[in-house]
Design a protein around this motif. Structure first.
Motif, PDB file in Angstrom:
ATOM      1  N   TRP A   1      -2.175  -2.202   0.083  1.00  0.00           N
ATOM      2  CA  TRP A   1      -3.559  -2.599  -0.149  1.00  0.00           C
ATOM      3  C   TRP A   1      -4.197  -3.171   1.112  1.00  0.00           C
ATOM      4  CZ3 TRP A   1      -6.409  -0.822  -3.796  1.00  0.00           C
ATOM      5  CH2 TRP A   1      -5.895  -0.558  -5.071  1.00  0.00           C
ATOM      6  N   HIS A   2      -3.394  -3.738   1.985  1.00  0.00           N
ATOM      7  CA  HIS A   2      -3.967  -4.435   3.148  1.00  0.00           C
ATOM      8  C   HIS A   2      -2.968  -4.364   4.308  1.00  0.00           C
ATOM      9  CE1 HIS A   2      -5.629  -8.521   4.855  1.00  0.00           C
ATOM     10  NE2 HIS A   2      -5.945  -7.487   5.613  1.00  0.00           N
ATOM     11  N   VAL A   3      -3.234  -3.507   5.283  1.00  0.00           N
ATOM     12  CA  VAL A   3      -2.361  -3.339   6.448  1.00  0.00           C
ATOM     13  C   VAL A   3      -3.009  -4.030   7.641  1.00  0.00           C
ATOM     14  CG1 VAL A   3      -1.362  -1.688   8.066  1.00  0.00           C
ATOM     15  CG2 VAL A   3      -1.335  -1.207   5.616  1.00  0.00           C
ATOM     16  N   LEU A   4      -2.276  -4.949   8.238  1.00  0.00           N
ATOM     17  CA  LEU A   4      -2.809  -5.758   9.337  1.00  0.00           C
ATOM     18  C   LEU A   4      -2.292  -5.285  10.689  1.00  0.00           C
ATOM     19  CD1 LEU A   4      -1.891  -7.974   6.825  1.00  0.00           C
ATOM     20  CD2 LEU A   4      -3.449  -9.319   8.211  1.00  0.00           C
ATOM     21  N   GLY A   5      -2.903  -5.833  11.752  1.00  0.00           N
ATOM     22  CA  GLY A   5      -2.367  -5.670  13.095  1.00  0.00           C
ATOM     23  C   GLY A   5      -3.099  -4.721  14.001  1.00  0.00           C
ATOM     24  N   LEU A   6      -4.192  -4.091  13.547  1.00  0.00           N
ATOM     25  CA  LEU A   6      -4.858  -3.093  14.382  1.00  0.00           C
ATOM     26  C   LEU A   6      -5.598  -3.714  15.558  1.00  0.00           C
ATOM     27  CD1 LEU A   6      -4.436  -1.645  11.521  1.00  0.00           C
ATOM     28  CD2 LEU A   6      -6.226  -0.101  12.292  1.00  0.00           C
ATOM     29  N   GLY A   7      -5.687  -5.030  15.601  1.00  0.00           N
ATOM     30  CA  GLY A   7      -6.327  -5.703  16.722  1.00  0.00           C
ATOM     31  C   GLY A   7      -5.362  -6.261  17.734  1.00  0.00           C
TER      32      GLY A   7
END
Length: 525
Positions: free
Chosen positions: A465-471
């Protein structure tokens, strides 16, 4: 009279062995030798030819393996010895420079370069280092090292010197890391010229077009969808027009029923007019969009105090002049959602650096089992657990919070506002803010405050539902990105900045309204 014989003082003569005994001993030794000889050749003669062949083959193989092993060890020992000499020579270079022996430092540096070149060439060609090429270098480098030792550059001095240099290097690394974090944060908060240009053009349209204000005011009268709990409500707190637009455009583009979506935006007074113009002049597939000015939340000043950094702001919000303070206030508004929208029962909170890739409708029917917050957990083994964020030497924290509890992410959160009001989450937030007035529980950011305010009230969601880290993470798995419902550009490398990670930028740029004339004029990519 008979004469007595004189006494004989001579040593008595030894008895000699008889020849018979000598020949017996010789015969015994001869028989033993003959028996040994016969016995040995008797067994050799009985050995089958196959066993002999195997024995010979085994000896040959062992000999070959021994040669191969000796060669490998010799090659490895050459490389290892040269590497050890290089390490020691580098230490002596530092000491030589400190003692102003520049000639020795130059000689050592020259030999270090030659040695490193030899090792790199051997590695590139994939062959072992040959004795002929390494022997003169090892000898010359050994001679220089012996010379350095003769100048009393002993191992104790070397260790002390290297320790001091390591400490200095650690301090430089720590300082550089701190500077990098500060500079990264400044870059992340910087507004690119293209976005600044867009905001100015939108504000200019607001000032020049009197009919636009009338149109917007008429739309405000139709407020029924804003409080209709049969619809799907989203809230966004942002001062970035384009980022908020991408969040909404990506959400409606992937929704199975865009007309059932209601977006509630809260922004600051500087960007309020630009937000109004943009969201009223673009079509978002029939969804409802509300834009509110943070200054209009007058009840917030009368009833609560907002903490920003180390200061408690109790005055009118309009007195805030620093844009960073405004950004922090917008960040803290997430803890007042139940008060900002008193008629609503469930909302999805989206930060302005996310992109929605799938329909989020199923989240509104998701059972949170009495919890207030539905969020994706971020702990993996010992990482991102509560003890990573909070000071558990504080007795109030250690007596109320489990340090091994799993952390979770802000960015895409499902909030049950009925359960929120029942648990009085906002009051819990105020309690922990007051406890941390001297910054002994956590240093900064709103995540630790959220972890405490929603402790025991969070339902874990599926990671997809929520994948982090693209920054900040360039190595996110492609399969995980494809399966994600929401991707989050958390970190300093935002997609609207030049420093954004190029691999992920197309995900964000896909939902830009590139046909808009203002975007073309401001050259927003």
């Amino acid at each position: 009279m008979m004469r007595r014989r004189a006494a004989d003082f001579r040593r008595p003569v030894r008895r000699r062995w008889s020849r018979r005994w000598i020949w017996a001993l010789l015969g015994f030794f001869a028989m033993g030798f003959i028996l040994f000889f016969v016995h040995h050749y008797h067994h050799v003669g009985l050995a089958p030819p196959l066993v002999l062949e195997r024995s010979v083959s085994a000896r040959r193989e062992a000999h070959a393996n021994s040669k191969f092993f000796d060669k490998a060890v010799r090659s490895a020992s050459f490389s290892q010895r040269l590497a050890e000499q290089i390490t020691l020579a580098k230490a002596y270079v530092v000491i030589s420079k400190e003692r102003n022996n520049l000639h020795l430092a130059w000689e050592l540096s020259s030999k270090i370069r030659v040695s490193q070149l030899l090792l790199s060439k051997a590695a590139m060609r994939g062959e072992d280092i040959k004795l002929a090429e390494v022997e003169p270098i090892i000898k010359s480098l050994s001679s220089l090292l012996f010379k350095a030792e003769g100048l009393h550059y002993d191992i104790a001095i070397t260790i002390v010197t290297m320790k001091s240099h390591m400490q200095a290097l650690e301090q430089r690394i720590s300082s550089a890391t701190a500077q990098s974090m500060v500079f990264g944060q400044l870059v992340a908060e910087h507004v690119p010229k293209s976005l600044h240009c867009l905001s100015l053009k939108l504000m200019s349209s607001w000032l020049k077009d009197p009919y636009m204000k009338e149109h917007i005011n008429r739309r405000k009268l139709y407020s029924a969808p804003l409080v209709d709990n049969s619809l799907h409500h989203f809230c966004i707190f942002s001062d970035n027009v384009l980022a908020a637009s991408v969040v909404i455009n990506s959400t409606v583009s992937n929704s199975n029923s865009p007309k059932d979506l209601v977006f509630h935006i809260v922004t600051d007074s500087i960007n309020y007019a630009a937000m109004l113009v943009w969201f009223n002049s673009n079509d978002f597939r029939g969804s409802t969009i509300e834009v509110r000015n943070m200054q209009d939340l007058s009840w917030l000043n009368a009833s609560y105090s907002l903490t920003v950094g180390s200061e408690v702001v109790k005055d009118d919000l309009s007195r805030l002049q620093n844009p960073k303070d405004t950004w922090l206030l917008l960040n803290h508004l997430r803890f007042y959602i139940a008060d900002i929208y008193p008629e609503l029962e469930k909302v999805i909170y989206l930060e302005d650096d996310v992109v929605v890739k799938k329909d989020l409708g199923p989240l509104f029917s998701l059972d949170l089992h009495g919890s207030v917050n539905g969020a994706v957990e971020t702990c993996l083994e010992s990482f991102n657990r509560y003890y990573k964020y909070l000071n558990f030497s504080n007795p109030i924290v250690s007596s109320n919070i489990d340090p091994q509890s799993c952390g979770w992410a802000f960015g895409m959160n499902v909030f049950d506002l009925v359960a929120w009001r029942k648990a009085n989450v906002t009051a819990r937030y105020h309690f922990w803010i007051e406890m941390n007035s001297n910054h002994t529980i956590w240093r900064s950011s709103t995540l630790p405050a959220g972890l405490l305010a929603f402790y025991g009230l969070t339902e874990p969601l599926d990671r997809r539902w929520h994948v982090l880290g693209l920054g900040h993470d360039v190595n996110i798995d492609d399969l995980l990105l494809d399966s994600a419902a929401v991707v989050h550009f958390n970190g300093n490398l935002k997609p609207w900045l030049e420093i954004g990670i190029s691999r992920y930028k197309p995900i964000w740029e896909r939902y830009l309204n590139k046909a808009h004339p203002y975007l073309r004029e401001c050259a927003v990519n």
